[in-house]
Enzyme design. Structure first.
Site, PDB file in Angstrom:
ATOM      1  N   LYS A 212       0.842  -1.200   0.000  1.00  0.00           N
ATOM      2  CA  LYS A 212       0.000   0.000   0.000  1.00  0.00           C
ATOM      3  C   LYS A 212       0.871   1.242   0.000  1.00  0.00           C
ATOM      4  O   LYS A 212       2.025   1.220   0.446  1.00  0.00           O
ATOM      5  CB  LYS A 212      -0.949   0.033   1.202  1.00  0.00           C
ATOM      6  CG  LYS A 212      -0.301   0.097   2.594  1.00  0.00           C
ATOM      7  CD  LYS A 212       0.049   1.485   3.075  1.00  0.00           C
ATOM      8  CE  LYS A 212       0.698   1.473   4.454  1.00  0.00           C
ATOM      9  NZ  LYS A 212       1.500   2.666   4.773  1.00  0.00           N
TER      10      LYS A 212
ATOM     11  N   VAL B  11      10.824  -4.149   2.733  1.00  0.00           N
ATOM     12  CA  VAL B  11      10.578  -4.405   4.156  1.00  0.00           C
ATOM     13  C   VAL B  11      10.864  -3.137   4.970  1.00  0.00           C
ATOM     14  O   VAL B  11      11.789  -2.389   4.656  1.00  0.00           O
ATOM     15  CB  VAL B  11      11.488  -5.564   4.624  1.00  0.00           C
ATOM     16  CG1 VAL B  11      11.407  -5.748   6.125  1.00  0.00           C
ATOM     17  CG2 VAL B  11      11.088  -6.845   3.913  1.00  0.00           C
ATOM     18  N   ALA B  12      10.086  -2.908   6.029  1.00  0.00           N
ATOM     19  CA  ALA B  12      10.261  -1.733   6.908  1.00  0.00           C
ATOM     20  C   ALA B  12      10.380  -0.454   6.089  1.00  0.00           C
ATOM     21  O   ALA B  12      11.200   0.410   6.358  1.00  0.00           O
ATOM     22  CB  ALA B  12      11.474  -1.892   7.833  1.00  0.00           C
TER      23      ALA B  12
ATOM     24  N   GLY C 267       7.452   1.405   4.884  1.00  0.00           N
ATOM     25  CA  GLY C 267       6.257   2.239   4.822  1.00  0.00           C
ATOM     26  C   GLY C 267       5.274   1.782   3.761  1.00  0.00           C
ATOM     27  O   GLY C 267       4.382   2.529   3.367  1.00  0.00           O
TER      28      GLY C 267
ATOM     29  N   ALA D 238       0.763  -7.104   4.474  1.00  0.00           N
ATOM     30  CA  ALA D 238       0.326  -7.868   3.300  1.00  0.00           C
ATOM     31  C   ALA D 238       0.489  -9.364   3.575  1.00  0.00           C
ATOM     32  O   ALA D 238      -0.404 -10.172   3.266  1.00  0.00           O
ATOM     33  CB  ALA D 238       1.142  -7.462   2.068  1.00  0.00           C
TER      34      ALA D 238
ATOM     35  N   ASP E  80      -2.799  -1.615   9.585  1.00  0.00           N
ATOM     36  CA  ASP E  80      -3.105  -1.587   8.146  1.00  0.00           C
ATOM     37  C   ASP E  80      -3.305  -2.968   7.542  1.00  0.00           C
ATOM     38  O   ASP E  80      -3.368  -3.101   6.317  1.00  0.00           O
ATOM     39  CB  ASP E  80      -2.089  -0.730   7.364  1.00  0.00           C
ATOM     40  CG  ASP E  80      -0.674  -0.957   7.812  1.00  0.00           C
ATOM     41  OD1 ASP E  80      -0.408  -2.045   8.335  1.00  0.00           O
ATOM     42  OD2 ASP E  80       0.152  -0.039   7.643  1.00  0.00           O
TER      43      ASP E  80
HETATM   44  O1  C5P Z   1      -0.727  -1.242  14.383  1.00  0.00           O
HETATM   45  P1  C5P Z   1       0.700  -1.540  14.098  1.00  0.00           P
HETATM   46  O2  C5P Z   1       1.226  -2.703  14.911  1.00  0.00           O
HETATM   47  O3  C5P Z   1       0.995  -1.702  12.647  1.00  0.00           O
HETATM   48  O4  C5P Z   1       1.503  -0.257  14.564  1.00  0.00           O
HETATM   49  C1  C5P Z   1       2.901  -0.277  14.737  1.00  0.00           C
HETATM   50  C2  C5P Z   1       3.302   0.904  15.589  1.00  0.00           C
HETATM   51  O5  C5P Z   1       3.106   2.125  14.870  1.00  0.00           O
HETATM   52  C3  C5P Z   1       2.501   1.078  16.867  1.00  0.00           C
HETATM   53  O6  C5P Z   1       3.048   0.319  17.914  1.00  0.00           O
HETATM   54  C4  C5P Z   1       2.627   2.566  17.131  1.00  0.00           C
HETATM   55  O7  C5P Z   1       3.878   2.870  17.696  1.00  0.00           O
HETATM   56  C5  C5P Z   1       2.614   3.154  15.719  1.00  0.00           C
HETATM   57  N1  C5P Z   1       1.267   3.562  15.275  1.00  0.00           N
HETATM   58  C6  C5P Z   1       0.678   4.676  15.843  1.00  0.00           C
HETATM   59  N2  C5P Z   1      -0.567   5.077  15.427  1.00  0.00           N
HETATM   60  C7  C5P Z   1      -1.214   4.416  14.446  1.00  0.00           C
HETATM   61  C8  C5P Z   1      -0.640   3.276  13.846  1.00  0.00           C
HETATM   62  C9  C5P Z   1       0.607   2.878  14.292  1.00  0.00           C
HETATM   63  O8  C5P Z   1       1.257   5.310  16.733  1.00  0.00           O
HETATM   64  N3  C5P Z   1      -2.418   4.840  14.051  1.00  0.00           N
END
Ligand code: C5P
Length: 301
Positions: A10, A99-100, A102, A108, A140
């Site tokens: 994405k 990877v990592a 963004g 996915a 996501d």
């Molecule tokens: O939800 P996910 O595990 O992908 O998020 C990874 C990290 O990104 C979270 O632990 C948080 O630090 C940050 N995050 C956030 N606000 C969001 C999505 C992600 O702060 N809406």
């Protein structure tokens, strides 16, 4: 039984980020688009659980953790627990998504695992339950199931399809070093301690994609994490400038970065921009169109 599920990367056409909530997550108003870079996940019946991965030459060999810590292991555990069964099967990921970077490559893989294992185990999970499990795996992951172009709210996990009349061409430039998403969010908090709690809306951008207007889309692309990503990696600012000088309608950091994406006016322009940028010290430059489908079955035997 053996089957393969393909899931897309994405990009965020709009990423509005508000001040952190009490649970530490940031409220988002984002417009996701699934683009044609994919990870494939093959699942085969087997008595024990096993996970392997094949990476392209340009990806660091340790990019995908396999010692039980992969998001695919967690997806399998969650789906198995939901149905009260034990996870089994041989699963193999063929990576192409940076990877990592963004671009939600791990998300996915998680979405592909939910779709593939639901089918392999013949447990018939409802769409609503799959989306709820996906949200537990990451903000996501639900979008990686849905695909297309969608509005994301909440912490990004609440997804609703939006009108998109375009076929958009992107040039994607990954970096050889990833950026940690939590680190970029923390840096955003340091840089913008007075961020409003409501993320900025995306009205002009939603109009641009509904009308299929590339210039209006270029004008309205927006990423609140871009300043934080560029502050952590100043070279990203130079890359965006180089891409725009070379003819991109607009360049922007993808999500929390460090991958940058460039909107192009046509497939031909994307190919020539990709060739030009790969001649300037960026070993990996990819061209991709969007929107494309979310996680879907591509082979079944
Ligand atoms: O939800 P996910 O595990 O992908 O998020 C990874 C990290 O990104 C979270 O632990 C948080 O630090 C940050 N995050 C956030 N606000 C969001 C999505 C992600 O702060 N809406």
């Amino acid at each position: 039984m053996e089957l393969t599920v393909r899931a897309p990367a994405k990009i965020n056409l709009h990423l509005g980020v508000g001040a952190p909530r009490e649970d530490g997550y940031h409220p988002l108003l984002t417009v996701y688009q699934a683009v044609g870079l994919y990870d494939d996940l093959t699942a085969r019946s087997a008595p024990e659980w096993a996970l392997g991965a094949a990476l392209p030459d340009w990806m660091p060999a340790d990019a995908v953790p396999l010692a039980g810590e992969n998001i695919v292991d967690r997806a399998a555990d969650l789906l198995a627990a939901h149905h009260g069964i034990v996870r089994t099967g041989e699963v193999h990921i063929t990576k192409s998504i940076p990877v990592a970077g963004g671009m939600a490559g791990g998300s996915a893989d998680a979405a592909a695992a939910l779709v593939a294992l639901d089918r392999l185990w013949q447990v018939g999970t409802s769409d609503d339950d799959l989306l709820a499990l996906a949200a537990q795996l990451g903000s996501d992951v639900p979008f990686a199931l849905l695909g297309g172009t969608a509005l994301g709210t909440g912490r990004g996990e609440v997804v609703d399809p939006v009108d998109d009349r375009g076929t958009w061409w992107w040039v994607v430039v990954p970096s050889d070093r990833g950026l940690s998403t939590p680190e970029v969010y923390r840096h955003f908090d340091r840089m913008f301690p007075d961020a409003p709690s409501e993320p900025v809306p995306a009205d002009a951008l939603l109009r641009a994609i509904a009308e299929g207007d590339a210039w209006a889309l270029a004008d309205s692309l927006h990423n609140d994490l871009e300043a934080a990503a560029i502050d952590l990696r100043p070279e990203l600012g130079d890359l965006i400038e180089a891409g725009e000088d070379a003819g991109a309608l607009r360049g922007i950091v993808s999500g929390s970065g460090p991958t940058c994406v460039f909107l192009c006016g046509s497939a031909d322009q994307a190919r020539s921009l990709a060739a030009e940028l790969s001649g300037t010290g960026h070993p990996v430059v990819l061209a991709a169109n969007g929107p494309v489908a979310g996680a879907h079955l591509v082979s079944y035997a």
